[in-house]
Design a protein around this motif. Structure first.
Motif, PDB file in Angstrom:
ATOM      1  N   ILE A  45       0.843  -1.196   0.000  1.00  0.00           N
ATOM      2  CA  ILE A  45       0.000   0.000   0.000  1.00  0.00           C
ATOM      3  C   ILE A  45       0.876   1.241   0.000  1.00  0.00           C
ATOM      4  N   SER A  46       2.002   1.120   0.704  1.00  0.00           N
ATOM      5  CA  SER A  46       2.908   2.266   0.766  1.00  0.00           C
ATOM      6  C   SER A  46       4.327   1.742   0.871  1.00  0.00           C
ATOM      7  N   HIS A  47       5.266   2.470   0.282  1.00  0.00           N
ATOM      8  CA  HIS A  47       6.665   2.069   0.380  1.00  0.00           C
ATOM      9  C   HIS A  47       7.153   2.245   1.816  1.00  0.00           C
ATOM     10  N   PHE A  48       8.034   1.292   2.212  1.00  0.00           N
ATOM     11  CA  PHE A  48       8.603   1.392   3.563  1.00  0.00           C
ATOM     12  C   PHE A  48       9.567   2.561   3.637  1.00  0.00           C
ATOM     13  N   SER A  49       9.362   3.377   4.632  1.00  0.00           N
ATOM     14  CA  SER A  49      10.228   4.546   4.815  1.00  0.00           C
ATOM     15  C   SER A  49      10.758   4.547   6.244  1.00  0.00           C
ATOM     16  N   PRO A  50      12.093   4.570   6.415  1.00  0.00           N
ATOM     17  CA  PRO A  50      12.640   4.629   7.781  1.00  0.00           C
ATOM     18  C   PRO A  50      12.146   5.841   8.557  1.00  0.00           C
ATOM     19  N   ILE A  51      11.953   6.950   7.850  1.00  0.00           N
ATOM     20  CA  ILE A  51      11.488   8.160   8.546  1.00  0.00           C
ATOM     21  C   ILE A  51      10.074   7.936   9.066  1.00  0.00           C
ATOM     22  N   THR A  52       9.210   7.356   8.196  1.00  0.00           N
ATOM     23  CA  THR A  52       7.834   7.073   8.621  1.00  0.00           C
ATOM     24  C   THR A  52       7.825   6.093   9.790  1.00  0.00           C
ATOM     25  N   PHE A  53       8.633   5.039   9.684  1.00  0.00           N
ATOM     26  CA  PHE A  53       8.715   4.043  10.755  1.00  0.00           C
ATOM     27  C   PHE A  53       9.160   4.688  12.081  1.00  0.00           C
ATOM     28  N   THR A  54      10.186   5.533  12.015  1.00  0.00           N
ATOM     29  CA  THR A  54      10.701   6.198  13.229  1.00  0.00           C
ATOM     30  C   THR A  54       9.653   7.117  13.829  1.00  0.00           C
ATOM     31  N   LEU A  55       8.946   7.863  12.960  1.00  0.00           N
ATOM     32  CA  LEU A  55       7.915   8.776  13.459  1.00  0.00           C
ATOM     33  C   LEU A  55       6.800   8.010  14.155  1.00  0.00           C
ATOM     34  N   ILE A  56       6.365   6.913  13.538  1.00  0.00           N
ATOM     35  CA  ILE A  56       5.295   6.113  14.143  1.00  0.00           C
ATOM     36  C   ILE A  56       5.750   5.518  15.480  1.00  0.00           C
ATOM     37  N   GLU A  57       6.997   5.038  15.533  1.00  0.00           N
ATOM     38  CA  GLU A  57       7.520   4.475  16.786  1.00  0.00           C
ATOM     39  C   GLU A  57       7.580   5.531  17.888  1.00  0.00           C
ATOM     40  N   LEU A  58       8.080   6.710  17.553  1.00  0.00           N
ATOM     41  CA  LEU A  58       8.183   7.773  18.563  1.00  0.00           C
ATOM     42  C   LEU A  58       6.801   8.189  19.059  1.00  0.00           C
ATOM     43  N   GLN A  59       5.855   8.267  18.121  1.00  0.00           N
ATOM     44  CA  GLN A  59       4.500   8.630  18.527  1.00  0.00           C
ATOM     45  C   GLN A  59       3.887   7.508  19.385  1.00  0.00           C
ATOM     46  N   SER A  60       4.128   6.266  19.019  1.00  0.00           N
ATOM     47  CA  SER A  60       3.605   5.128  19.785  1.00  0.00           C
ATOM     48  C   SER A  60       4.182   5.098  21.190  1.00  0.00           C
ATOM     49  N   VAL A  61       5.480   5.433  21.293  1.00  0.00           N
ATOM     50  CA  VAL A  61       6.110   5.490  22.619  1.00  0.00           C
ATOM     51  C   VAL A  61       5.398   6.513  23.496  1.00  0.00           C
ATOM     52  N   GLY A  62       5.094   7.683  22.924  1.00  0.00           N
ATOM     53  CA  GLY A  62       4.418   8.726  23.703  1.00  0.00           C
ATOM     54  C   GLY A  62       3.040   8.300  24.163  1.00  0.00           C
ATOM     55  N   ILE A  63       2.232   7.748  23.222  1.00  0.00           N
ATOM     56  CA  ILE A  63       0.889   7.305  23.596  1.00  0.00           C
ATOM     57  C   ILE A  63       0.958   6.164  24.616  1.00  0.00           C
ATOM     58  N   GLY A  64       1.891   5.239  24.397  1.00  0.00           N
ATOM     59  CA  GLY A  64       2.041   4.117  25.338  1.00  0.00           C
ATOM     60  C   GLY A  64       2.434   4.588  26.724  1.00  0.00           C
ATOM     61  N   PHE A  65       3.350   5.559  26.785  1.00  0.00           N
ATOM     62  CA  PHE A  65       3.766   6.074  28.090  1.00  0.00           C
ATOM     63  C   PHE A  65       2.618   6.821  28.765  1.00  0.00           C
ATOM     64  N   MET A  66       1.821   7.508  27.977  1.00  0.00           N
ATOM     65  CA  MET A  66       0.661   8.212  28.536  1.00  0.00           C
ATOM     66  C   MET A  66      -0.331   7.213  29.126  1.00  0.00           C
ATOM     67  N   CYS A  67      -0.591   6.126  28.383  1.00  0.00           N
ATOM     68  CA  CYS A  67      -1.487   5.089  28.899  1.00  0.00           C
ATOM     69  C   CYS A  67      -0.930   4.458  30.174  1.00  0.00           C
ATOM     70  N   TYR A  68       0.377   4.210  30.173  1.00  0.00           N
ATOM     71  CA  TYR A  68       1.018   3.647  31.371  1.00  0.00           C
ATOM     72  C   TYR A  68       0.879   4.599  32.560  1.00  0.00           C
ATOM     73  N   THR A  69       1.067   5.904  32.322  1.00  0.00           N
ATOM     74  CA  THR A  69       0.987   6.879  33.407  1.00  0.00           C
ATOM     75  C   THR A  69      -0.406   6.901  34.017  1.00  0.00           C
ATOM     76  N   ILE A  70      -1.438   6.890  33.146  1.00  0.00           N
ATOM     77  CA  ILE A  70      -2.815   6.880  33.670  1.00  0.00           C
ATOM     78  C   ILE A  70      -3.044   5.620  34.501  1.00  0.00           C
ATOM     79  N   ASN A  71      -2.635   4.475  33.979  1.00  0.00           N
ATOM     80  CA  ASN A  71      -2.805   3.218  34.692  1.00  0.00           C
ATOM     81  C   ASN A  71      -2.044   3.227  36.012  1.00  0.00           C
ATOM     82  N   ASN A  72      -0.842   3.735  35.983  1.00  0.00           N
ATOM     83  CA  ASN A  72       0.003   3.789  37.182  1.00  0.00           C
ATOM     84  C   ASN A  72      -0.618   4.664  38.261  1.00  0.00           C
TER      85      ASN A  72
END
Length: 507
Positions: free
Chosen positions: A123-150
C-alpha cells in the motif's frame, strides 16, 4: 478481586483509546486512508486483546494475593505479618514492571509495525522516517497510557489500601503529575508532527487548505486526548491531596486540642505537686519536732534509770545498817530514829521517782499523739511510745508498792520506839521488808533500763524517718521542676500545633 478489576478496566480503556488515537493519526494523516481507521481495526483489536490477556494472566495471581492480604489486615490489623507486608510491597513493585512490558510490547511492536505491514501489503513504500515517526508517537501514547494506569491503580488505589492496614508509603504525587504533563507535551508534539507529514511527502494543489483542515482536526483530537489524560490524573491527584489536607487539618486540630488539654493537666499536676511539696515540708518539720521530743523522753528515761539505781544503792545501804543493828542490838532507839529519818529520805526518793514516772507517762502520751498525726510513717513510733507509757504505769504501780512498804516500815519503826524490848524481832521484820524492797527496786531498775533502751530505738527510728522525709522532699522538688519544664514544653507544642493547624487550613 477489587484491585484486579480496577487494573483490567483501566488497561482496557486506556489501551484501546490509545490505539484508536494512533490509528486516527496514522491512517487519517500519514496514509490518508480514513476508512481503515474503523474497517481495518479488527487485527489491531485482536492483537491488543491478546496482549491484554497475557498481561492479565501475569497480574491476576499478583493482585489476588495483594487483595487477600489487604482484606486480612482490614478485618484484623493485628493479624498482619511480615510475610503479608512483603506480599503487598512485591505486588506494588511488580505492578509497574508488568504494565511497562505490556505497554512497550503493545505500542512499540503493535502500533509501530504499521509501517512494515503497509509496506508488505504494497500500500505504501517502507520509509525509515515514517517508521521512526510512528515508533516515537507510539512510545508517547504508550507512556501516557502507562501513566494513567500507574496513577489510578497503583499510586492512588493500591497506596490507599496499603495505608489502610498500616503499611507506610511515601509517594511524590507532584512528581507524577509533572511526568504526566511532560508526556502530554511530548504526545502533542509528536501528534502534530504527523499532521503535515504526508502533505510534505506528496505535494498537491490546495495543500494549504488540506493542511489547515488536518491541523484543526488533529489539534482538536490531540487537545481532547491530552486534556482528558491530564484532567483524569490531575483531578484524582487533587482529590487525594484534598483528602490528605482534610485529614491533616483534622489531625492538627485534634493535636492542638490534645496539647491544650495536656497543658492544662500538666499545670494542674504542677500545682498538686507543689502542694505535696509544701505538705512534705511540714511533715519533715513535724518529724524533726518528734525527734526533739523523743530526745527529751530519752533523757527523762535515763534520769529515771539513774534515780532507780540511786534508790537501789540506798536500799542496800539501809539493809546493811539493819543487819548491823541486829548484830549489835546496842543502839536500839537511836538506831530506830536514824532508820526513821532515812525512811523519810526514801519517801523523798520515791516522790522523785513518782514524779519522773508521771512526766514520762505524759511525754509518752504526747509522743503517741504526734505519732498518730504522722500517719503510716509514725506507726512504729506509736507502738514504742505506747510501750513507754505502759512501762511508766508499771513504775507508778511499783512506787505504790514501795509506798505501802515504806508505810509498813514506818509503822514498824513506831512500834520499835514504843516497844524497844521487841527490837530484835522487829529488826528481823525490818530486814525482811528491806529485802522485799530490794527485789522491787531491781524490778524498777530493769523497767527503767528497758524504757531508756526503747527511747533510744525510738530516737533512731525518728532519725531514719526524718532522713527519708528529707529525701522524699528533695525528690518531690525535682519532680516539680520536671513537671514545670514539661508544662512549658507542652505550651510550646500547643502553640506549634496551632500554627500547623493554620497551615493545614490553607491547604
Amino acid at each position: 478481586m477489587k484491585t484486579f478489576k480496577r487494573y483490567l478496566t483501566t488497561i482496557c480503556t486506556t489501551t484501546y483509546i490509545g490505539v484508536f488515537t494512533l490509528r486516527i493519526f496514522h491512517y487519517g494523516f500519514i496514509y490518508e486512508q480514513p476508512a481503515k481507521i474503523i474497517l481495518g481495526c479488527l487485527p489491531t483489536v485482536l492483537i491488543t486483546l491478546g496482549l491484554i490477556i497475557i498481561c492479565s494472566l501475569v497480574q491476576f495471581p499478583i493482585l489476588t494475593k495483594f487483595d487477600k492480604a489487604i482484606e486480612k489486615g482490614q478485618k484484623d490489623p493485628s493479624s498482619i505479618s511480615e510475610k503479608d507486608i512483603e506480599i503487598c510491597m512485591k505486588s506494588y513493585k511488580y505492578y509497574d514492571i508488568v504494565i511497562i512490558v505490556a505497554e512497550a510490547v503493545g505500542f512499540l511492536i503493535g502500533a509501530g509495525s504499521t509501517a512494515i505491514i503497509e509496506a508488505i501489503k504494497d500500500i505504501s513504500h517502507f520509509s525509515p522516517i515514517t517508521f521512526t515517526l510512528i515508533e516515537l508517537q507510539s512510545v508517547g501514547i504508550g507512556f501516557m497510557c502507562y501513566t494513567i494506569n500507574n496513577v489510578l491503580v497503583k499510586r492512588l488505589w493500591m497506596t490507599q489500601q496499603m495505608r489502610s492496614i498500616g503499611i507506610k508509603l511515601s509517594d511524590n504525587l507532584a512528581r507524577v503529575q509533572n511526568i504526566a504533563v511532560a508526556s502530554c507535551i511530548y504526545v502533542s508534539v509528536m501528534n502534530m508532527v504527523t499532521v503535515p507529514f504526508n502533505l510534505l511527502n506528496v505535494p498537491r494543489e490546495n495543500g494549504f487548505n488540506t493542511f489547515f483542515l488536518y491541523a484543526v482536526i488533529g489539534g482538536l483530537l490531540n487537545f481532547a486526548v491530552c486534556a482528558a489524560t491530564y484532567s483524569i490524573i490531575a483531578k484524582r491527584i487533587q482529590k487525594v491531596e484534598k483528602n490528605i489536607s482534610i485529614n491533616l487539618f483534622a489531625e492538627t486540630k485534634n493535636l492542638a486540642e490534645a496539647t491544650k488539654q495536656s497543658a492544662e493537666n500538666s499545670q494542674n499536676q504542677n500545682a498538686a505537686v507543689k502542694e505535696i511539696v509544701a505538705t512534705m515540708h511540714d511533715s519533715t518539720e513535724l518529724a524533726n519536732n518528734i525527734g526533739d521530743k523523743v530526745k527529751q523522753v530519752t533523757a527523762l528515761a535515763e534520769k529515771s534509770r539513774d534515780a532507780v539505781v540511786s534508790g537501789n544503792e540506798a536500799l542496800e545501804k539501809n539493809l546493811n545498817e539493819l543487819i548491823a543493828i541486829k548484830n549489835t542490838n546496842v543502839l536500839t532507839i537511836d538506831g530506830i530514829k536514824a532508820l526513821n529519818t532515812k525512811i523519810n529520805g526514801i519517801w523523798d526518793i520515791v516522790s522523785i521517782i513518782n514524779n519522773v514516772a508521771d512526766q514520762t507517762k505524759i511525754i509518752a502520751f504526747n509522743a503517741e499523739l504526734e505519732a498518730s498525726s504522722a500517719g503510716e510513717a509514725g506507726k512504729n513510733f506509736h507502738i514504742v511510745a505506747t510501750e513507754v507509757r505502759r512501762l511508766s504505769d508499771n513504775i507508778i504501780d511499783s512506787i505504790k508498792e514501795i509506798r505501802e512498804i515504806i508505810t509498813e516500815i514506818q509503822k514498824a519503826s513506831d512500834t520499835l520506839i514504843l516497844d524497844s524490848e521487841k527490837g530484835t524481832k522487829q529488826i528481823d521484820n525490818g530486814c525482811e521488808s528491806a529485802r522485799s524492797l530490794e527485789s522491787g527496786f531491781e524490778s524498777i531498775l530493769q523497767s527503767a533500763k528497758d524504757t531508756a533502751d526503747s527511747s533510744h530505738e525510738i530516737l533512731e527510728n525518728v532519725g531514719q524517718l526524718t532522713s527519708a522525709s528529707e529525701q522524699i522532699f528533695i525528690a518531690l522538688k525535682q519532680i516539680a521542676q520536671g513537671i514545670e519544664t514539661f508544662s512549658q514544653s507542652t505550651a510550646s507544642i500547643s502553640a506549634t500545633s496551632e500554627n500547623v493547624k493554620k497551615i493545614a487550613g490553607l491547604l
